[in-house]
Motif scaffolding. Structure first.
Motif, PDB file in Angstrom:
ATOM      1  N   ALA A   1      -6.912   4.024  18.451  1.00  0.00           N
ATOM      2  CA  ALA A   1      -7.281   3.538  19.781  1.00  0.00           C
ATOM      3  C   ALA A   1      -6.884   2.084  19.985  1.00  0.00           C
ATOM      4  N   ALA A   2      -7.008   1.278  18.923  1.00  0.00           N
ATOM      5  CA  ALA A   2      -6.682  -0.150  19.022  1.00  0.00           C
ATOM      6  C   ALA A   2      -5.234  -0.446  18.670  1.00  0.00           C
ATOM      7  N   GLY A   3      -4.497   0.537  18.143  1.00  0.00           N
ATOM      8  CA  GLY A   3      -3.092   0.350  17.825  1.00  0.00           C
ATOM      9  C   GLY A   3      -2.832  -0.497  16.598  1.00  0.00           C
ATOM     10  N   VAL A   4      -3.637  -0.272  15.520  1.00  0.00           N
ATOM     11  CA  VAL A   4      -3.453  -1.038  14.292  1.00  0.00           C
ATOM     12  C   VAL A   4      -3.519  -0.094  13.093  1.00  0.00           C
ATOM     13  N   GLN A   5      -3.000  -0.560  11.969  1.00  0.00           N
ATOM     14  CA  GLN A   5      -3.077   0.209  10.722  1.00  0.00           C
ATOM     15  C   GLN A   5      -4.232  -0.311   9.873  1.00  0.00           C
ATOM     16  N   LEU A   6      -5.034   0.608   9.364  1.00  0.00           N
ATOM     17  CA  LEU A   6      -6.128   0.281   8.467  1.00  0.00           C
ATOM     18  C   LEU A   6      -5.931   1.021   7.145  1.00  0.00           C
ATOM     19  N   GLY A   7      -6.798   0.729   6.173  1.00  0.00           N
ATOM     20  CA  GLY A   7      -6.697   1.357   4.871  1.00  0.00           C
ATOM     21  C   GLY A   7      -5.839   0.550   3.914  1.00  0.00           C
ATOM     22  N   GLY A   8      -5.838   0.961   2.659  1.00  0.00           N
ATOM     23  CA  GLY A   8      -5.101   0.245   1.622  1.00  0.00           C
ATOM     24  C   GLY A   8      -5.962   0.090   0.385  1.00  0.00           C
ATOM     25  N   CYS A   9      -5.669  -0.928  -0.406  1.00  0.00           N
ATOM     26  CA  CYS A   9      -6.364  -1.132  -1.678  1.00  0.00           C
ATOM     27  C   CYS A   9      -7.530  -2.107  -1.511  1.00  0.00           C
ATOM     28  N   ASN A  10      -8.689  -1.728  -2.037  1.00  0.00           N
ATOM     29  CA  ASN A  10      -9.877  -2.578  -2.043  1.00  0.00           C
ATOM     30  C   ASN A  10     -10.420  -2.659  -3.465  1.00  0.00           C
ATOM     31  N   ARG A  11     -11.165  -3.716  -3.735  1.00  0.00           N
ATOM     32  CA  ARG A  11     -11.842  -3.853  -5.029  1.00  0.00           C
ATOM     33  C   ARG A  11     -13.349  -3.753  -4.824  1.00  0.00           C
ATOM     34  N   TYR A  12     -13.978  -2.918  -5.657  1.00  0.00           N
ATOM     35  CA  TYR A  12     -15.427  -2.755  -5.639  1.00  0.00           C
ATOM     36  C   TYR A  12     -15.928  -3.001  -7.059  1.00  0.00           C
ATOM     37  N   GLY A  13     -16.681  -4.068  -7.237  1.00  0.00           N
ATOM     38  CA  GLY A  13     -17.171  -4.403  -8.566  1.00  0.00           C
ATOM     39  C   GLY A  13     -16.059  -4.614  -9.575  1.00  0.00           C
ATOM     40  N   GLY A  14     -14.947  -5.163  -9.098  1.00  0.00           N
ATOM     41  CA  GLY A  14     -13.810  -5.431  -9.971  1.00  0.00           C
ATOM     42  C   GLY A  14     -12.878  -4.256 -10.170  1.00  0.00           C
ATOM     43  N   GLN A  15     -13.245  -3.081  -9.671  1.00  0.00           N
ATOM     44  CA  GLN A  15     -12.423  -1.885  -9.826  1.00  0.00           C
ATOM     45  C   GLN A  15     -11.575  -1.669  -8.568  1.00  0.00           C
ATOM     46  N   LEU A  16     -10.271  -1.472  -8.776  1.00  0.00           N
ATOM     47  CA  LEU A  16      -9.351  -1.272  -7.658  1.00  0.00           C
ATOM     48  C   LEU A  16      -9.444   0.160  -7.149  1.00  0.00           C
ATOM     49  N   THR A  17      -9.628   0.318  -5.848  1.00  0.00           N
ATOM     50  CA  THR A  17      -9.718   1.634  -5.210  1.00  0.00           C
ATOM     51  C   THR A  17      -8.692   1.714  -4.092  1.00  0.00           C
ATOM     52  N   SER A  18      -7.935   2.775  -4.078  1.00  0.00           N
ATOM     53  CA  SER A  18      -6.911   2.963  -3.053  1.00  0.00           C
ATOM     54  C   SER A  18      -7.464   3.852  -1.951  1.00  0.00           C
ATOM     55  N   LYS A  19      -7.476   3.335  -0.732  1.00  0.00           N
ATOM     56  CA  LYS A  19      -7.925   4.089   0.434  1.00  0.00           C
ATOM     57  C   LYS A  19      -6.714   4.601   1.218  1.00  0.00           C
ATOM     58  N   PRO A  20      -6.836   5.753   1.885  1.00  0.00           N
ATOM     59  CA  PRO A  20      -5.690   6.267   2.645  1.00  0.00           C
ATOM     60  C   PRO A  20      -5.312   5.338   3.793  1.00  0.00           C
ATOM     61  N   LEU A  21      -4.018   5.264   4.082  1.00  0.00           N
ATOM     62  CA  LEU A  21      -3.559   4.481   5.223  1.00  0.00           C
ATOM     63  C   LEU A  21      -3.853   5.237   6.511  1.00  0.00           C
ATOM     64  N   LEU A  22      -4.399   4.546   7.483  1.00  0.00           N
ATOM     65  CA  LEU A  22      -4.795   5.146   8.760  1.00  0.00           C
ATOM     66  C   LEU A  22      -3.939   4.574   9.872  1.00  0.00           C
ATOM     67  N   ALA A  23      -3.409   5.449  10.735  1.00  0.00           N
ATOM     68  CA  ALA A  23      -2.458   5.032  11.773  1.00  0.00           C
ATOM     69  C   ALA A  23      -1.283   4.289  11.141  1.00  0.00           C
ATOM     70  N   GLN A  24      -0.738   4.879  10.107  1.00  0.00           N
ATOM     71  CA  GLN A  24       0.319   4.243   9.313  1.00  0.00           C
ATOM     72  C   GLN A  24       1.526   3.881  10.175  1.00  0.00           C
ATOM     73  N   GLY A  25       2.037   2.676   9.942  1.00  0.00           N
ATOM     74  CA  GLY A  25       3.210   2.203  10.658  1.00  0.00           C
ATOM     75  C   GLY A  25       2.900   1.279  11.813  1.00  0.00           C
ATOM     76  N   LEU A  26       1.640   1.232  12.233  1.00  0.00           N
ATOM     77  CA  LEU A  26       1.246   0.318  13.305  1.00  0.00           C
ATOM     78  C   LEU A  26       1.005  -1.073  12.720  1.00  0.00           C
ATOM     79  N   PRO A  27       0.932  -2.109  13.563  1.00  0.00           N
ATOM     80  CA  PRO A  27       0.743  -3.474  13.049  1.00  0.00           C
ATOM     81  C   PRO A  27      -0.606  -3.645  12.352  1.00  0.00           C
ATOM     82  N   ALA A  28      -0.681  -4.619  11.464  1.00  0.00           N
ATOM     83  CA  ALA A  28      -1.950  -4.964  10.830  1.00  0.00           C
ATOM     84  C   ALA A  28      -2.882  -5.591  11.864  1.00  0.00           C
ATOM     85  N   PRO A  29      -4.194  -5.441  11.712  1.00  0.00           N
ATOM     86  CA  PRO A  29      -5.120  -5.998  12.706  1.00  0.00           C
ATOM     87  C   PRO A  29      -5.157  -7.524  12.662  1.00  0.00           C
ATOM     88  N   ASP A  30      -5.204  -8.127  13.834  1.00  0.00           N
ATOM     89  CA  ASP A  30      -5.450  -9.556  13.946  1.00  0.00           C
ATOM     90  C   ASP A  30      -6.811  -9.753  14.612  1.00  0.00           C
TER      91      ASP A  30
END
Length: 340
Positions: free
Chosen positions: A278-307
């Motif tokens: 709806a906002a025309g941005v891409q979300l998702g990617g890699c996050n760290r939780y308690g030092g552990q890297l977790t890969s989240k699915p890319l959402l609306a892939q190919g759209l600009p990153a949110p500002d």
């Protein structure tokens, strides 16, 4: 019956207005805090009884869920039957988190430096206030996030928590208002809203896949997933209306369901994907939780990153959609009354 109590939908609308006007005052005890106290107390007793035995922990988790959700619903029902109208409106507003979420996200944006030069010159010091503000509202590690990652985190929490904190309780509140309009003696908007908030609080405190919580938190987490499922998809269906794309309601819903399917949560990925499209941005990617890297699915892939503007646009979409839901409920109530 008091005049306002004969129109439960008006009570819900007043609660939404109060939530947007004052949010959650820190001087006032919040029902969710009381629920948290009970969860902590019940968890201690459950773990002392069950030890590390999985079946006992699952049973205890089910009993905790039954006691807390049932007790919260009964408390809400009691307030509906006994409290004066102003207190009932305040209690209803306590189940909504529209303003508090918006303020928390905007606080992160305000803490970000205006100048890229400032970030380049003093990267750690310049971003520290924004990282600290973000840490209050997200579960991921924030200490090393750069500006684009801070903005992505703000966008993701604005979208996911809009469903969890605003639209899901509002959905159950509106459903309760409909039940109450048929029979005021039945549990109504506050009973259903507080029952949902109890399940949501259980999920927040116990719904983790580690240690004893892997079994103890199962019942609360599954119930929360179930109660959020339909409101989440109604949000995805309605967002194009507020984004000026009324002809794309079903296509955006399909895109949100497709993108969110890879997320472990049945609702978080869908809600984030709906706002991303709806906002025309891409979300998702890699996050760290308690030092552990977790890969989240890319959402609306190919759209600009949110500002910052995109994050503010998401908050505006939530405000508009809240009005759309209230207007739709009013129309449905009018049609039902006309046909009856």
């Amino acid at each position: 019956m008091q005049p306002l109590l004969s129109n439960p939908l008006l009570l819900v609308a007043l609660a939404c207005g109060l939530d947007r006007l004052v949010g959650d005052p820190r001087w006032c005890p919040h029902p969710v805090v009381v629920m948290g106290w009970w969860i902590t107390l019940l968890r201690r007793g459950a773990e002392a009884w069950a030890g590390t035995r999985a079946w006992k922990l699952r049973l205890a988790g089910g009993l905790i869920t039954l006691v807390l959700v049932g007790g919260s619903g009964l408390a809400g029902w009691g307030v509906e039957q006994l409290a004066p109208t102003p207190l009932l409106v305040v209690a209803l507003a306590s189940a909504l988190a529209g303003r508090s979420l918006e303020q928390a996200v905007l606080q992160v944006l305000k803490a970000l430096p205006d100048s890229v030069h400032t970030v380049q010159k003093q990267p750690g010091q310049a971003l520290q206030p924004a990282r600290q503000a973000l840490a209050w509202i997200v579960g991921r590690d924030t200490a090393d996030l750069d500006a684009p990652e801070i903005l992505r985190a703000a966008a993701e929490t604005a979208s996911e928590n809009a469903v969890d904190g605003l639209f899901a309780p509002l959905f159950w509140m509106l459903l309760g208002a409909g039940i109450w309009s048929l029979n005021p003696a039945l549990p109504g908007p506050l009973a259903l809203a507080w029952g949902f908030k109890a399940a949501s609080t259980l999920d927040s405190m116990l719904g983790y896949r580690r240690g004893r919580l892997r079994w103890l938190g199962t019942a609360g987490a599954r119930l929360d997933d179930l109660l959020v499922w339909l409101p989440c998809r109604l949000v995805a269906l309605g967002l194009p209306l507020t984004a000026g794309q009324p002809g794309h309601c079903f296509s955006l819903l399909a895109a949100a369901l497709r993108d969110g399917a890879a997320d472990p949560s049945p609702n978080a990925g869908v809600s984030q994907a709906a706002y991303a499209h709806a906002a025309g941005v891409q979300l998702g990617g890699c996050n760290r939780y308690g030092g552990q890297l977790t890969s989240k699915p890319l959402l609306a892939q190919g759209l600009p990153a949110p500002d910052g503007a995109a994050v503010r646009h998401m908050l505006e979409l939530s405000r508009r959609l809240e009005l759309v839901w209230l207007a739709t409920a009013a129309v449905l109530a009018f049609i039902t009354k006309t046909l009856s």
